[in-house]
Design a protein around this motif. Structure first.
Motif, PDB file in Angstrom:
ATOM      1  N   LEU A   4       0.846  -1.188   0.000  1.00  0.00           N
ATOM      2  CA  LEU A   4       0.000   0.000   0.000  1.00  0.00           C
ATOM      3  C   LEU A   4       0.882   1.238   0.000  1.00  0.00           C
ATOM      4  N   GLY A   5       0.524   2.186  -0.848  1.00  0.00           N
ATOM      5  CA  GLY A   5       1.279   3.432  -0.905  1.00  0.00           C
ATOM      6  C   GLY A   5       0.369   4.601  -1.163  1.00  0.00           C
ATOM      7  N   ALA A   6       0.972   5.760  -1.378  1.00  0.00           N
ATOM      8  CA  ALA A   6       0.222   6.972  -1.676  1.00  0.00           C
ATOM      9  C   ALA A   6       0.987   7.784  -2.703  1.00  0.00           C
ATOM     10  N   VAL A   7       0.251   8.597  -3.448  1.00  0.00           N
ATOM     11  CA  VAL A   7       0.831   9.488  -4.449  1.00  0.00           C
ATOM     12  C   VAL A   7       0.976  10.881  -3.850  1.00  0.00           C
ATOM     13  N   LEU A   8       2.130  11.494  -4.057  1.00  0.00           N
ATOM     14  CA  LEU A   8       2.289  12.924  -3.814  1.00  0.00           C
ATOM     15  C   LEU A   8       2.133  13.611  -5.168  1.00  0.00           C
ATOM     16  N   THR A 214      -8.694   8.204  -4.589  1.00  0.00           N
ATOM     17  CA  THR A 214      -9.242   8.057  -3.242  1.00  0.00           C
ATOM     18  C   THR A 214      -9.557   9.413  -2.638  1.00  0.00           C
ATOM     19  N   ALA A 215     -10.725   9.515  -2.031  1.00  0.00           N
ATOM     20  CA  ALA A 215     -11.097  10.716  -1.283  1.00  0.00           C
ATOM     21  C   ALA A 215     -11.710  10.297   0.035  1.00  0.00           C
ATOM     22  N   ILE A 264      -1.729   1.992  -4.937  1.00  0.00           N
ATOM     23  CA  ILE A 264      -1.212   3.293  -4.515  1.00  0.00           C
ATOM     24  C   ILE A 264      -2.371   4.276  -4.478  1.00  0.00           C
ATOM     25  N   LEU A 265      -2.697   4.758  -3.297  1.00  0.00           N
ATOM     26  CA  LEU A 265      -3.825   5.661  -3.136  1.00  0.00           C
ATOM     27  C   LEU A 265      -3.482   7.028  -3.731  1.00  0.00           C
ATOM     28  N   GLN A 266      -4.305   7.461  -4.657  1.00  0.00           N
ATOM     29  CA  GLN A 266      -4.086   8.716  -5.370  1.00  0.00           C
ATOM     30  C   GLN A 266      -5.108   9.749  -4.887  1.00  0.00           C
ATOM     31  N   PRO A 267      -4.679  10.783  -4.176  1.00  0.00           N
ATOM     32  CA  PRO A 267      -5.638  11.785  -3.723  1.00  0.00           C
ATOM     33  C   PRO A 267      -6.162  12.609  -4.899  1.00  0.00           C
ATOM     34  N   THR A 268      -7.279  13.248  -4.683  1.00  0.00           N
ATOM     35  CA  THR A 268      -7.780  14.161  -5.708  1.00  0.00           C
ATOM     36  C   THR A 268      -6.835  15.354  -5.819  1.00  0.00           C
ATOM     37  N   GLY A 269      -6.905  16.032  -6.958  1.00  0.00           N
ATOM     38  CA  GLY A 269      -6.012  17.168  -7.164  1.00  0.00           C
ATOM     39  C   GLY A 269      -6.232  18.295  -6.185  1.00  0.00           C
ATOM     40  N   ASP A 273      -5.604  18.226   2.570  1.00  0.00           N
ATOM     41  CA  ASP A 273      -4.657  17.891   3.634  1.00  0.00           C
ATOM     42  C   ASP A 273      -3.761  16.736   3.191  1.00  0.00           C
ATOM     43  N   PRO A 274      -2.735  16.991   2.367  1.00  0.00           N
ATOM     44  CA  PRO A 274      -1.872  15.903   1.891  1.00  0.00           C
ATOM     45  C   PRO A 274      -1.196  15.121   3.016  1.00  0.00           C
ATOM     46  N   GLU A 275      -0.759  15.818   4.053  1.00  0.00           N
ATOM     47  CA  GLU A 275      -0.147  15.121   5.182  1.00  0.00           C
ATOM     48  C   GLU A 275      -1.167  14.201   5.858  1.00  0.00           C
ATOM     49  N   GLY A 276      -2.379  14.707   6.039  1.00  0.00           N
ATOM     50  CA  GLY A 276      -3.421  13.886   6.630  1.00  0.00           C
ATOM     51  C   GLY A 276      -3.758  12.682   5.769  1.00  0.00           C
ATOM     52  N   PHE A 277      -3.679  12.845   4.454  1.00  0.00           N
ATOM     53  CA  PHE A 277      -3.966  11.735   3.543  1.00  0.00           C
ATOM     54  C   PHE A 277      -2.922  10.627   3.708  1.00  0.00           C
ATOM     55  N   VAL A 278      -1.648  11.008   3.824  1.00  0.00           N
ATOM     56  CA  VAL A 278      -0.579  10.024   4.030  1.00  0.00           C
ATOM     57  C   VAL A 278      -0.780   9.297   5.355  1.00  0.00           C
ATOM     58  N   ARG A 279      -1.108  10.047   6.391  1.00  0.00           N
ATOM     59  CA  ARG A 279      -1.340   9.434   7.698  1.00  0.00           C
ATOM     60  C   ARG A 279      -2.553   8.496   7.654  1.00  0.00           C
ATOM     61  N   PHE A 280      -3.598   8.913   6.956  1.00  0.00           N
ATOM     62  CA  PHE A 280      -4.802   8.089   6.792  1.00  0.00           C
ATOM     63  C   PHE A 280      -4.454   6.768   6.113  1.00  0.00           C
ATOM     64  N   ALA A 281      -3.647   6.823   5.048  1.00  0.00           N
ATOM     65  CA  ALA A 281      -3.271   5.606   4.327  1.00  0.00           C
ATOM     66  C   ALA A 281      -2.493   4.650   5.214  1.00  0.00           C
ATOM     67  N   ALA A 282      -1.515   5.190   5.959  1.00  0.00           N
ATOM     68  CA  ALA A 282      -0.629   4.333   6.744  1.00  0.00           C
ATOM     69  C   ALA A 282      -1.260   3.845   8.035  1.00  0.00           C
ATOM     70  N   GLU A 283      -1.981   4.703   8.719  1.00  0.00           N
ATOM     71  CA  GLU A 283      -2.441   4.374  10.058  1.00  0.00           C
ATOM     72  C   GLU A 283      -3.868   3.815  10.104  1.00  0.00           C
TER      73      GLU A 283
END
Length: 290
Positions: A4-8, A214-215, A264-269, A273-283
């Motif tokens: 599982l990952g995330a996009v910046l 992902t939203a 890989i979770l891709q946030p909307t453009g 809260d990009p930091e919150g999105f990363v924390r949401f994915a991991a935690e």
């Protein structure tokens, strides 16, 4: 286990990368993916910085457009990253957006031919081979890396159409699929990739990475719908996910069951809260994904 990952996303300015990469490392996110979209951040420079700022995080670039980059340069950059940060860089190459390639005078007549030649040469150089080749697009004369990677380096290819998916199976070590890929699309991609692998007599592992738009949060459904509308996509079952960690984990699991090795979770453009999105994915999402 499904990675599982995330996009910046490159809608954020480059100076945001340091804090987000460090956060991703601290909260245990497995992979952080970057994009080399014209005309925003450079993929290799951003990846090198993210790797230097972190200790264990894997950093993917999905993807480097091959019309923009000489294959020897890509091999040099990839080898350097893998020697400095063993096993932590994940590089994908692909056609790039043809309109953007046209803007810089690099649009090839045959994107498929260019990608095939580039993949063949890149993988050979990263294996430490000395290469002379004269193709339609790729020409090398007695070229070898002085500092090839110390261990094998997988090269991924971005692919959507049938011919490129088959080519990825033949000539790449993995495939990156866009966020417009449903679980059924992953199954179809796997079939086409396997056709290419069979034609090339390959039986080695082939990693499939898929982005999942992902939203989350109170306006998640609205933002997800707006993102798809901006891309000219109507409502498609199982495409993207809006909701809490449970809903996202279920969508990840559907893609994994269809054949994805990494989601890989891709946030909307417009993710607020990009930091919150990363924390949401991991935690929150990671503990729910097998």
């Amino acid at each position: 286990m499904t990675t599982l990952g995330a996009v910046l996303r490159p809608q954020l300015p480059p100076e945001r990368l340091r804090d987000i990469a460090r956060l991703a490392d601290d909260v245990g996110l497995e992979e952080l993916w970057l994009w080399e979209d014209c005309f925003r951040e450079g993929g290799i420079s951003a990846a090198a910085a993210a790797l230097a700022w972190t200790e264990r995080l894997r950093v993917g670039v999905g993807l480097l457009p091959v019309p923009l980059r000489n294959v020897a340069l890509v091999a040099m950059e990839a080898a350097t990253l893998h020697r400095m940060f063993p096993g932590r860089a994940v590089l994908g190459v692909g056609h790039g957006v043809q309109e953007w390639m046209g803007q810089v005078g690099a649009r090839p007549e045959s994107p498929l031919t260019l990608l095939r030649e580039h993949l063949d040469a890149l993988r050979a150089l990263l294996r430490g081979e000395r290469l002379t080749t004269r193709g339609r697009y790729v020409t090398l004369d007695d070229v070898a890396l002085d500092w090839p990677p110390a261990a094998p380096v997988p090269v991924l290819a971005g692919a959507t159409g049938p011919r490129t998916l088959r080519l990825a199976g033949e000539a790449a070590d993995g495939t990156v699929l866009t966020s417009s890929t449903t679980p059924e699309g992953v199954r179809r991609a796997r079939r086409l990739i396997d056709e290419g692998r069979a034609s090339a007599g390959r039986s080695d592992p082939h990693r499939v990475v898929v982005y999942l738009l992902t939203a989350t949060g109170p306006d998640a459904a609205v933002r997800l719908r707006a993102e798809f509308e901006s891309e000219g996509l109507g409502p498609v079952p199982d495409l993207g996910v809006a909701g809490d960690a449970g809903a996202v984990a279920a969508a990840v699991q559907r893609l994994a069951e269809a054949g994805a090795d990494a989601v890989i979770l891709q946030p909307t453009g417009d993710e607020p809260d990009p930091e919150g999105f990363v924390r949401f994915a991991a935690e929150e999402v990671r503990p729910l994904v097998p």
